[in-house]
Design a protein around this motif. Structure first.
Motif, PDB file in Angstrom:
ATOM      1  N   ILE A  27       0.827  -1.200   0.000  1.00 12.90           N
ATOM      2  CA  ILE A  27       0.000   0.000   0.000  1.00 12.90           C
ATOM      3  C   ILE A  27       0.865   1.256   0.000  1.00 12.90           C
ATOM      4  CG2 ILE A  27      -0.306   0.456   2.482  1.00 12.90           C
ATOM      5  CD1 ILE A  27      -3.329   0.668   1.895  1.00 12.90           C
ATOM      6  N   THR A  28       2.058   1.155   0.603  1.00  9.65           N
ATOM      7  CA  THR A  28       2.980   2.288   0.609  1.00  9.65           C
ATOM      8  C   THR A  28       3.642   2.453  -0.754  1.00  9.65           C
ATOM      9  OG1 THR A  28       3.425   1.973   2.968  1.00  9.65           O
ATOM     10  CG2 THR A  28       5.006   3.284   1.721  1.00  9.65           C
ATOM     11  N   ALA A  29       4.102   1.346  -1.330  1.00 13.54           N
ATOM     12  CA  ALA A  29       4.789   1.410  -2.621  1.00 13.54           C
ATOM     13  C   ALA A  29       3.855   1.861  -3.734  1.00 13.54           C
ATOM     14  CB  ALA A  29       5.390   0.044  -2.954  1.00 13.54           C
ATOM     15  N   ARG A  30       2.601   1.427  -3.682  1.00 12.27           N
ATOM     16  CA  ARG A  30       1.635   1.764  -4.732  1.00 12.27           C
ATOM     17  C   ARG A  30       0.969   3.113  -4.508  1.00 12.27           C
ATOM     18  NH1 ARG A  30       1.980  -1.596  -9.256  1.00 12.27           N
ATOM     19  NH2 ARG A  30       2.482  -3.702  -8.551  1.00 12.27           N
ATOM     20  N   ALA A  31       1.141   3.674  -3.316  1.00 17.10           N
ATOM     21  CA  ALA A  31       0.536   4.971  -2.983  1.00 17.10           C
ATOM     22  C   ALA A  31      -0.970   4.959  -3.213  1.00 17.10           C
ATOM     23  CB  ALA A  31       1.196   6.090  -3.781  1.00 17.10           C
ATOM     24  N   VAL A  32      -1.623   3.897  -2.726  1.00 12.53           N
ATOM     25  CA  VAL A  32      -3.075   3.791  -2.830  1.00 12.53           C
ATOM     26  C   VAL A  32      -3.677   3.866  -1.439  1.00 12.53           C
ATOM     27  CG1 VAL A  32      -3.039   2.480  -4.974  1.00 12.53           C
ATOM     28  CG2 VAL A  32      -2.936   1.258  -2.789  1.00 12.53           C
ATOM     29  N   ALA A  33      -4.980   4.139  -1.383  1.00 14.35           N
ATOM     30  CA  ALA A  33      -5.646   4.288  -0.091  1.00 14.35           C
ATOM     31  C   ALA A  33      -6.108   2.960   0.479  1.00 14.35           C
ATOM     32  CB  ALA A  33      -6.839   5.231  -0.224  1.00 14.35           C
ATOM     33  N   ALA A  34      -6.374   1.993  -0.400  1.00 16.32           N
ATOM     34  CA  ALA A  34      -6.899   0.712   0.064  1.00 16.32           C
ATOM     35  C   ALA A  34      -6.571  -0.382  -0.939  1.00 16.32           C
ATOM     36  CB  ALA A  34      -8.408   0.798   0.276  1.00 16.32           C
ATOM     37  N   LEU A  35      -6.580  -1.609  -0.451  1.00 12.97           N
ATOM     38  CA  LEU A  35      -6.308  -2.775  -1.286  1.00 12.97           C
ATOM     39  C   LEU A  35      -7.486  -3.742  -1.194  1.00 12.97           C
ATOM     40  CD1 LEU A  35      -2.652  -3.449  -0.071  1.00 12.97           C
ATOM     41  CD2 LEU A  35      -3.293  -2.466  -2.285  1.00 12.97           C
ATOM     42  N   PRO A  36      -8.143  -4.052  -2.315  1.00 11.15           N
ATOM     43  CA  PRO A  36      -9.163  -5.101  -2.283  1.00 11.15           C
ATOM     44  C   PRO A  36      -8.521  -6.435  -1.917  1.00 11.15           C
ATOM     45  CG  PRO A  36      -9.372  -3.756  -4.265  1.00 11.15           C
ATOM     46  CD  PRO A  36      -8.058  -3.400  -3.633  1.00 11.15           C
ATOM     47  N   VAL A  37      -9.266  -7.243  -1.193  1.00  7.96           N
ATOM     48  CA  VAL A  37      -8.786  -8.560  -0.779  1.00  7.96           C
ATOM     49  C   VAL A  37      -9.569  -9.613  -1.563  1.00  7.96           C
ATOM     50  CG1 VAL A  37      -8.388 -10.110   1.164  1.00  7.96           C
ATOM     51  CG2 VAL A  37      -8.341  -7.626   1.521  1.00  7.96           C
ATOM     52  N   VAL A  38      -8.856 -10.470  -2.283  1.00  3.48           N
ATOM     53  CA  VAL A  38      -9.517 -11.492  -3.097  1.00  3.48           C
ATOM     54  C   VAL A  38      -9.042 -12.872  -2.666  1.00  3.48           C
ATOM     55  CG1 VAL A  38      -9.800  -9.945  -5.074  1.00  3.48           C
ATOM     56  CG2 VAL A  38      -7.743 -11.351  -4.902  1.00  3.48           C
ATOM     57  N   ASP A  39      -9.940 -13.861  -2.816  1.00  2.75           N
ATOM     58  CA  ASP A  39      -9.577 -15.222  -2.444  1.00  2.75           C
ATOM     59  C   ASP A  39      -8.886 -15.925  -3.606  1.00  2.75           C
ATOM     60  OD1 ASP A  39     -11.572 -15.949  -4.247  1.00  2.75           O
ATOM     61  OD2 ASP A  39     -13.026 -16.486  -2.697  1.00  2.75           O
ATOM     62  N   ALA A  40      -8.649 -17.226  -3.454  1.00  2.00           N
ATOM     63  CA  ALA A  40      -7.914 -17.982  -4.467  1.00  2.00           C
ATOM     64  C   ALA A  40      -8.648 -18.025  -5.801  1.00  2.00           C
ATOM     65  CB  ALA A  40      -7.655 -19.400  -3.965  1.00  2.00           C
ATOM     66  N   ASP A  41      -9.970 -17.822  -5.777  1.00  2.48           N
ATOM     67  CA  ASP A  41     -10.764 -17.828  -7.010  1.00  2.48           C
ATOM     68  C   ASP A  41     -10.930 -16.436  -7.602  1.00  2.48           C
ATOM     69  OD1 ASP A  41     -11.209 -20.603  -6.885  1.00  2.48           O
ATOM     70  OD2 ASP A  41     -12.836 -20.302  -5.437  1.00  2.48           O
ATOM     71  N   GLY A  42     -10.264 -15.451  -6.998  1.00  2.86           N
ATOM     72  CA  GLY A  42     -10.366 -14.087  -7.499  1.00  2.86           C
ATOM     73  C   GLY A  42     -11.611 -13.357  -7.057  1.00  2.86           C
ATOM     74  N   GLN A  43     -12.360 -13.931  -6.112  1.00  2.00           N
ATOM     75  CA  GLN A  43     -13.582 -13.297  -5.631  1.00  2.00           C
ATOM     76  C   GLN A  43     -13.261 -12.273  -4.540  1.00  2.00           C
ATOM     77  OE1 GLN A  43     -16.797 -13.877  -6.956  1.00  2.00           O
ATOM     78  NE2 GLN A  43     -15.439 -14.817  -8.479  1.00  2.00           N
ATOM     79  N   LEU A  44     -13.937 -11.144  -4.601  1.00  3.18           N
ATOM     80  CA  LEU A  44     -13.735 -10.085  -3.618  1.00  3.18           C
ATOM     81  C   LEU A  44     -14.304 -10.516  -2.269  1.00  3.18           C
ATOM     82  CD1 LEU A  44     -12.844  -7.091  -3.182  1.00  3.18           C
ATOM     83  CD2 LEU A  44     -15.203  -6.460  -3.737  1.00  3.18           C
ATOM     84  N   VAL A  45     -13.460 -10.535  -1.237  1.00  2.00           N
ATOM     85  CA  VAL A  45     -13.910 -10.971   0.084  1.00  2.00           C
ATOM     86  C   VAL A  45     -13.706  -9.908   1.157  1.00  2.00           C
ATOM     87  CG1 VAL A  45     -13.559 -13.414  -0.412  1.00  2.00           C
ATOM     88  CG2 VAL A  45     -11.672 -12.075   0.548  1.00  2.00           C
ATOM     89  N   GLY A  46     -13.039  -8.811   0.814  1.00  6.79           N
ATOM     90  CA  GLY A  46     -12.807  -7.766   1.803  1.00  6.79           C
ATOM     91  C   GLY A  46     -12.022  -6.622   1.194  1.00  6.79           C
ATOM     92  N   ILE A  47     -11.728  -5.644   2.020  1.00  8.97           N
ATOM     93  CA  ILE A  47     -10.884  -4.525   1.599  1.00  8.97           C
ATOM     94  C   ILE A  47     -10.089  -4.076   2.820  1.00  8.97           C
ATOM     95  CG2 ILE A  47     -12.596  -2.712   2.070  1.00  8.97           C
ATOM     96  CD1 ILE A  47     -11.575  -1.368  -0.568  1.00  8.97           C
ATOM     97  N   VAL A  48      -8.846  -3.697   2.599  1.00  5.79           N
ATOM     98  CA  VAL A  48      -7.991  -3.289   3.707  1.00  5.79           C
ATOM     99  C   VAL A  48      -7.393  -1.929   3.377  1.00  5.79           C
ATOM    100  CG1 VAL A  48      -5.967  -4.524   2.798  1.00  5.79           C
ATOM    101  CG2 VAL A  48      -6.103  -3.996   5.232  1.00  5.79           C
ATOM    102  N   GLY A  49      -7.537  -0.995   4.311  1.00  2.00           N
ATOM    103  CA  GLY A  49      -7.060   0.360   4.097  1.00  2.00           C
ATOM    104  C   GLY A  49      -5.892   0.705   4.995  1.00  2.00           C
ATOM    105  N   GLU A  50      -5.421   1.930   4.850  1.00  2.00           N
ATOM    106  CA  GLU A  50      -4.275   2.378   5.644  1.00  2.00           C
ATOM    107  C   GLU A  50      -4.568   2.283   7.137  1.00  2.00           C
ATOM    108  OE1 GLU A  50      -2.578   5.852   2.673  1.00  2.00           O
ATOM    109  OE2 GLU A  50      -4.512   6.111   3.680  1.00  2.00           O
ATOM    110  N   GLY A  51      -5.771   2.700   7.532  1.00  3.26           N
ATOM    111  CA  GLY A  51      -6.128   2.653   8.946  1.00  3.26           C
ATOM    112  C   GLY A  51      -6.136   1.237   9.491  1.00  3.26           C
TER     113      GLY A  51
END
Length: 215
Positions: A27-51
């Protein structure tokens, strides 16, 4: 404008078992506010932010607490699954950008994944929205003109003027293939899809000859 017009299409993601430390690096290297979290099948299961990635990660300075009873720090979260937000607030790729802006502000969100047919196709953040507000008039004009020419297949036919995002479109030559009213609606709708366009005026082409639409 719609979400797909300004979203970031190349999305950096992490998995639920990605370590918190690795997610912090990403998240620091990409300078983004949040990262979507995906499972092994590529399905969106969460999101994680700086906080989320700061939670329980910064220990107190012991020098400031000498002679005082300080509670033992809680165990630090180890993997993203421990800190991610779920379920995830998302928007559709055809959602009105105005509605997305309201969601981000009123929901106190930094960014939201953009979905189409159940799959994540992008991510849209406050920075993307701000980017639509600071475009130069010349860059907006060039994109509107290019869009109109590609859509109609006619070059050197339209005049486009942009002043602080207020956009004026006029046909300067040629014969409309449809009625003036139909062309007016089409030009207005097309121009409004361009990021940075705040208002649209289409000059009337009623005085130009046109071919009647087939019934």
């Amino acid at each position: 404008m719609q979400a797909m017009d300004v979203m970031t299409r190349e999305v950096t993601t992490v998995g639920p078992q990605t370590t918190v430390q690795d997610a912090q690096r990403v998240i620091t290297a990409r300078a983004v506010a949040a990262l979507p979290v995906v499972d092994a099948d590529g399905q969106l299961v969460g999101i994680v932010g700086e906080g989320d990635l700061l939670r329980d990660q910064v220990p107190p300075d012991p020098r400031l607490h000498l002679g005082r009873d300080v509670a033992s720090p809680r165990p630090r979260p180890r993997v993203v699954a421990d800190v991610m937000t779920t379920p995830v607030r998302t928007v559709g790729h055809h959602d009105d950008l105005s509605d997305v802006a309201t969601l981000l502000v009123e929901g106190r969100l930094r960014s939201v994944p953009v979905m189409a047919n159940g799959a994540m196709v992008g991510i849209l953040g406050r920075r993307d929205l701000l980017g639509t507000l600071i475009r130069t008039d010349e860059s907006v004009r060039a994109e509107v003109l290019d869009l109109l020419e590609r859509y109609t297949g006619e070059r050197d036919t339209f005049d486009v003027e942009v002043l602080s995002g207020a956009t004026t479109v006029a046909r300067t030559r040629g014969t409309p293939a449809v009625s003036p009213a139909t062309e007016h609606r089409a030009l207005d709708s097309l121009a409004r899809t361009v990021p940075g366009v705040r208002a649209v005026v289409v000059r009337s082409s009623d005085d130009l000859p046109h071919r009647e639409e087939a019934s």
